[in-house]
Design a protein around this motif. Structure first.
Motif, PDB file in Angstrom:
ATOM      1  N   ALA A   1     147.179  97.768  16.590  1.00 56.80           N
ATOM      2  CA  ALA A   1     146.402  97.485  15.377  1.00 56.80           C
ATOM      3  C   ALA A   1     145.200  96.607  15.684  1.00 56.80           C
ATOM      4  N   THR A   2     145.380  95.632  16.555  1.00 57.39           N
ATOM      5  CA  THR A   2     144.245  94.762  16.894  1.00 57.39           C
ATOM      6  C   THR A   2     143.145  95.556  17.610  1.00 57.39           C
ATOM      7  N   ARG A   3     143.526  96.522  18.431  1.00 60.14           N
ATOM      8  CA  ARG A   3     142.509  97.368  19.085  1.00 60.14           C
ATOM      9  C   ARG A   3     141.761  98.204  18.054  1.00 60.14           C
ATOM     10  N   ILE A   4     142.482  98.727  17.078  1.00 65.86           N
ATOM     11  CA  ILE A   4     141.844  99.518  16.025  1.00 65.86           C
ATOM     12  C   ILE A   4     140.837  98.661  15.257  1.00 65.86           C
ATOM     13  N   VAL A   5     141.216  97.439  14.926  1.00 62.88           N
ATOM     14  CA  VAL A   5     140.321  96.531  14.203  1.00 62.88           C
ATOM     15  C   VAL A   5     139.120  96.183  15.080  1.00 62.88           C
ATOM     16  N   ASP A   6     139.354  95.884  16.350  1.00 60.75           N
ATOM     17  CA  ASP A   6     138.257  95.555  17.268  1.00 60.75           C
ATOM     18  C   ASP A   6     137.256  96.693  17.394  1.00 60.75           C
ATOM     19  N   GLN A   7     137.735  97.921  17.270  1.00 63.74           N
ATOM     20  CA  GLN A   7     136.863  99.094  17.385  1.00 63.74           C
ATOM     21  C   GLN A   7     136.206  99.458  16.059  1.00 63.74           C
ATOM     22  N   LYS A   8     136.399  98.633  15.042  1.00 66.49           N
ATOM     23  CA  LYS A   8     135.816  98.855  13.708  1.00 66.49           C
ATOM     24  C   LYS A   8     136.211 100.206  13.125  1.00 66.49           C
ATOM     25  N   CYS A   9     137.489 100.512  13.182  1.00 63.99           N
ATOM     26  CA  CYS A   9     138.003 101.801  12.720  1.00 63.99           C
ATOM     27  C   CYS A   9     138.772 101.713  11.412  1.00 63.99           C
ATOM     28  N   VAL A  10     138.494 100.681  10.615  1.00 61.71           N
ATOM     29  CA  VAL A  10     139.174 100.523   9.332  1.00 61.71           C
ATOM     30  C   VAL A  10     138.128 100.517   8.214  1.00 61.71           C
ATOM     31  N   LYS A  11     138.293 101.433   7.271  1.00 57.36           N
ATOM     32  CA  LYS A  11     137.428 101.491   6.089  1.00 57.36           C
ATOM     33  C   LYS A  11     138.253 101.142   4.863  1.00 57.36           C
ATOM     34  N   ARG A  12     137.648 100.373   3.971  1.00 54.35           N
ATOM     35  CA  ARG A  12     138.238 100.162   2.650  1.00 54.35           C
ATOM     36  C   ARG A  12     137.384 100.994   1.696  1.00 54.35           C
ATOM     37  N   ILE A  13     138.006 101.982   1.072  1.00 56.26           N
ATOM     38  CA  ILE A  13     137.303 102.859   0.148  1.00 56.26           C
ATOM     39  C   ILE A  13     137.631 102.385  -1.262  1.00 56.26           C
ATOM     40  N   SER A  14     136.612 101.901  -1.961  1.00 56.81           N
ATOM     41  CA  SER A  14     136.809 101.321  -3.292  1.00 56.81           C
ATOM     42  C   SER A  14     136.186 102.203  -4.353  1.00 56.81           C
TER      43      SER A  14
END
Length: 124
Positions: A40-53
């Motif tokens: 999970a930390t690697r995913i966050v470091d790679q900017k691979c998380v979007k919050r769709i509002s």
């Protein structure tokens, strides 16, 4: 709620209040969630998380890109659900990545209409 869940919730609340992770907090979450937290930390470091509002409601869902070569995208609610297979037997790296990115305020923010958000949710 078990003791591990209570410890994890306490650590998450501390991170959410400061928008940063100490080495101590990292070590606790790593102990509790193991390899899934590391991923999970690697995913966050790679900017691979979007919050769709959705607008104007403000309701949101997270879209997390996995680590596989296929770069599959999974929709999730950090504390309740993920569309990936791993969710059915364990808390998954996508949920952890979404919660960590939200706590650190490092999500890519995407705004859509409430209708578009409803359409995304209908595909789950």
């Amino acid at each position: 709620m078990g003791p591990c869940r209570l410890v994890a919730d306490t650590v998450w609340k501390e991170i959410e209040s400061t928008h940063s992770v100490t080495e101590y907090q990292y070590s606790i979450l790593n102990f509790l969630f193991g390899k899934n937290f590391e991923r999970a930390t690697r995913i966050v470091d790679q900017k691979c998380v979007k919050r769709i509002s959705g607008q104007p409601s403000g309701r949101s869902i997270f879209q997390v890109v996995g680590e596989s070569k296929r770069k599959e995208e999974y929709f999730c609610f950090p504390e309740h659900f993920c569309a990936c297979y791993s969710f059915f037997y364990d808390i998954c790296k996508h949920q952890l990545a979404a919660r960590l990115a939200a706590s650190l305020r490092s999500c890519i923010e995407v705004e859509v209409s409430d209708e578009e958000l409803a359409f995304l949710l209908s595909k789950l």
